[in-house]
Design a protein around this motif. Structure first.
Motif, PDB file in Angstrom:
ATOM      1  N   VAL A 124      -8.298 -61.506 -34.742  1.00 40.10           N
ATOM      2  CA  VAL A 124      -6.854 -61.305 -34.697  1.00 40.10           C
ATOM      3  C   VAL A 124      -6.544 -60.320 -33.580  1.00 40.10           C
ATOM      4  CG1 VAL A 124      -4.869 -60.403 -35.950  1.00 40.10           C
ATOM      5  CG2 VAL A 124      -6.557 -61.796 -37.149  1.00 40.10           C
ATOM      6  N   ILE A 125      -5.635 -60.686 -32.680  1.00 39.24           N
ATOM      7  CA  ILE A 125      -5.265 -59.829 -31.554  1.00 39.24           C
ATOM      8  C   ILE A 125      -3.766 -59.550 -31.612  1.00 39.24           C
ATOM      9  CG2 ILE A 125      -5.095 -59.698 -29.028  1.00 39.24           C
ATOM     10  CD1 ILE A 125      -7.696 -61.270 -28.889  1.00 39.24           C
ATOM     11  N   HIS A 132      -6.331 -53.425 -26.298  1.00 38.37           N
ATOM     12  CA  HIS A 132      -6.275 -54.320 -27.463  1.00 38.37           C
ATOM     13  C   HIS A 132      -6.776 -55.726 -27.146  1.00 38.37           C
ATOM     14  CE1 HIS A 132      -3.863 -51.588 -30.080  1.00 38.37           C
ATOM     15  NE2 HIS A 132      -3.578 -51.065 -28.895  1.00 38.37           N
ATOM     16  N   LEU A 133      -6.577 -56.176 -25.919  1.00 42.31           N
ATOM     17  CA  LEU A 133      -7.047 -57.502 -25.518  1.00 42.31           C
ATOM     18  C   LEU A 133      -7.945 -57.329 -24.301  1.00 42.31           C
ATOM     19  CD1 LEU A 133      -4.926 -60.756 -25.339  1.00 42.31           C
ATOM     20  CD2 LEU A 133      -6.744 -60.276 -23.694  1.00 42.31           C
ATOM     21  N   ASP A 134      -9.241 -57.433 -24.540  1.00 46.28           N
ATOM     22  CA  ASP A 134     -10.268 -57.207 -23.516  1.00 46.28           C
ATOM     23  C   ASP A 134     -10.989 -58.526 -23.270  1.00 46.28           C
ATOM     24  OD1 ASP A 134     -12.159 -55.861 -21.819  1.00 46.28           O
ATOM     25  OD2 ASP A 134     -13.551 -55.872 -23.520  1.00 46.28           O
ATOM     26  N   GLN A 135     -10.757 -59.120 -22.102  1.00 43.99           N
ATOM     27  CA  GLN A 135     -11.302 -60.444 -21.841  1.00 43.99           C
ATOM     28  C   GLN A 135     -12.829 -60.460 -21.804  1.00 43.99           C
ATOM     29  OE1 GLN A 135      -8.782 -61.396 -18.350  1.00 43.99           O
ATOM     30  NE2 GLN A 135      -8.129 -63.209 -19.502  1.00 43.99           N
ATOM     31  N   GLU A 136     -13.442 -59.383 -21.346  1.00 51.19           N
ATOM     32  CA  GLU A 136     -14.907 -59.340 -21.335  1.00 51.19           C
ATOM     33  C   GLU A 136     -15.459 -59.425 -22.753  1.00 51.19           C
ATOM     34  OE1 GLU A 136     -18.562 -56.344 -20.042  1.00 51.19           O
ATOM     35  OE2 GLU A 136     -16.552 -56.012 -19.250  1.00 51.19           O
ATOM     36  N   SER A 137     -14.875 -58.667 -23.674  1.00 53.22           N
ATOM     37  CA  SER A 137     -15.319 -58.713 -25.068  1.00 53.22           C
ATOM     38  C   SER A 137     -15.026 -60.081 -25.680  1.00 53.22           C
ATOM     39  CB  SER A 137     -14.624 -57.620 -25.880  1.00 53.22           C
ATOM     40  OG  SER A 137     -14.969 -56.333 -25.413  1.00 53.22           O
ATOM     41  N   ILE A 138     -13.866 -60.628 -25.362  1.00 52.57           N
ATOM     42  CA  ILE A 138     -13.502 -61.945 -25.885  1.00 52.57           C
ATOM     43  C   ILE A 138     -14.525 -62.995 -25.463  1.00 52.57           C
ATOM     44  CG2 ILE A 138     -11.813 -63.816 -25.629  1.00 52.57           C
ATOM     45  CD1 ILE A 138      -9.660 -61.572 -25.594  1.00 52.57           C
ATOM     46  N   TYR A 150      -6.544 -65.755 -33.301  1.00 48.85           N
ATOM     47  CA  TYR A 150      -5.134 -65.703 -33.687  1.00 48.85           C
ATOM     48  C   TYR A 150      -4.427 -64.688 -32.795  1.00 48.85           C
ATOM     49  CZ  TYR A 150      -6.575 -68.484 -37.636  1.00 48.85           C
ATOM     50  OH  TYR A 150      -7.083 -69.510 -38.403  1.00 48.85           O
ATOM     51  N   VAL A 151      -3.427 -65.157 -32.054  1.00 47.20           N
ATOM     52  CA  VAL A 151      -2.733 -64.323 -31.069  1.00 47.20           C
ATOM     53  C   VAL A 151      -1.230 -64.548 -31.168  1.00 47.20           C
ATOM     54  CG1 VAL A 151      -4.692 -64.340 -29.482  1.00 47.20           C
ATOM     55  CG2 VAL A 151      -2.908 -66.077 -29.241  1.00 47.20           C
TER      56      VAL A 151
END
Length: 342
Positions: A124-125, A132-138, A150-151
């Protein structure tokens, strides 16, 4: 398919952007932020060792015989309920920034790496800010687990940019819900995007083009409120409590609130976090959004200290809403006050 922009909805604009309910101040420019930053005594990260942490092992998160929650830093929590593993706002990178060489550098490390997490079924983002939204972690989580994502509305493109299939990205507008059956036992769960008072941007020219939200998810006997990042709006949170509460768990921000004149509309202080806890009808809450990144000016340990004093002022048990210990496992079973299993 994703919900459409609807100008008749109160938080949508005719230009295709989004706005807060009620009144928000005029957007501040990047240069006004730089001026504030240059003229404010910022947080002293040498106090980072005061943020308590314990060692958590992969085995403790794999062999679970209770419903439980673990703080992994900032707004990232692992919530393990009814055989499901759910992450909130996963940021495991060293910086909350579009680049790896500049920007706020974390001063406490996650108590466990992505590689050692249990199977993640849903993420959940809350919104698109870099903390809060880190593309590397994603991308790493997607490669390892293939979860459902879920965004809020219009954030999905940030996930598909890093190879998350659109078929597993669920975009929701405020008050929209999505039902799913997840995990090896095909456990039913419902996710609902709920309002927050905040804003969005990844650059200088995309302010409020993507929606921000808090979240509610219901699974088995548990209903969880995840506050994301927000300022205080009493009617907004009372409405969430009236429509969807009470909650067995609240994850509510308590940090990044100073200087107050600059931060107040988008970030709650601990006293307001306690009001959210009451407004949404949370039985027990954990404090998020502190102890990780040097985003604002308050001292590292001020959020938990002010949280405790704010609870005492309201006559609420200080064991009902706590600033968690990094890596500690908190049981959600059969209690109204927090008990750690470590």
């Amino acid at each position: 398919s994703a919900p459409e922009i609807t100008p008749t909805r109160p938080h949508h604009t005719a230009e295709g952007t989004f706005k807060n309910l009620g009144t928000s101040p005029s957007p501040r420019s990047f240069f006004s932020f730089l001026w504030m930053r240059a003229n404010t005594d910022w947080v002293d990260v040498s106090e980072a060792d005061q943020v308590l942490r314990v060692t958590v092992s992969a085995a403790e998160l794999q062999e679970v015989n209770q419903d439980q929650v673990i703080w992994l830093g900032h707004s990232c929590f692992l919530i393990q309920v009814n055989g499901l593993n759910i992450l909130t706002d996963p940021v495991f990178s060293d910086r909350a920034s579009p680049v790896s060489f500049a920007g706020p550098k974390r001063y406490t490390q996650p108590p466990i790496s992505i590689a050692k997490l249990p199977e993640i079924h849903a993420v959940v983002i809350s919104h698109n800010h870099y903390d809060h939204l880190d593309q590397e972690s994603i991308e790493l989580i997607e490669d390892q687990f293939d979860p459902h994502w879920y965004v809020p509305l219009k954030n999905g493109e940030l996930l598909t940019e890093v190879n998350v299939p659109s078929s597993r990205v669920i975009e929701l507008d405020w008050w929209d819900s999505s039902k799913a059956t997840l995990g090896p036992k095909q456990t039913p769960i419902t996710f609902t995007a709920t309002p927050a008072q905040h804003w969005s941007a990844r650059g200088l020219f995309d302010r409020n083009e993507m929606l921000w939200s808090s979240w509610v998810f219901a699974v088995g006997e548990h209903k969880v409120f995840f506050g994301g990042d927000t300022g205080y709006h009493s009617e907004l949170f009372k409405d969430i409590g009236k429509r969807l509460g009470p909650f067995s768990l609240g994850v509510i921000p308590i940090g990044a609130y100073a200087p107050r004149e600059f931060m107040h509309y988008a970030h709650v202080k601990p006293k307001e976090a306690v009001s959210i806890h009451v407004d949404v009808k949370s039985s027990r809450s954990l404090g998020a959004h502190w102890g990780t990144f040097p985003l604002t000016a308050e001292p590292v340990m001020d959020p938990p200290k002010m949280l405790r004093s704010s609870l005492e002022e309201r006559g609420i048990s200080t064991n009902r809403f706590i600033a968690p210990v990094l890596g500690a496992i908190y049981s959600l079973d059969n209690q109204r006050e927090w008990v750690t299993t470590q």
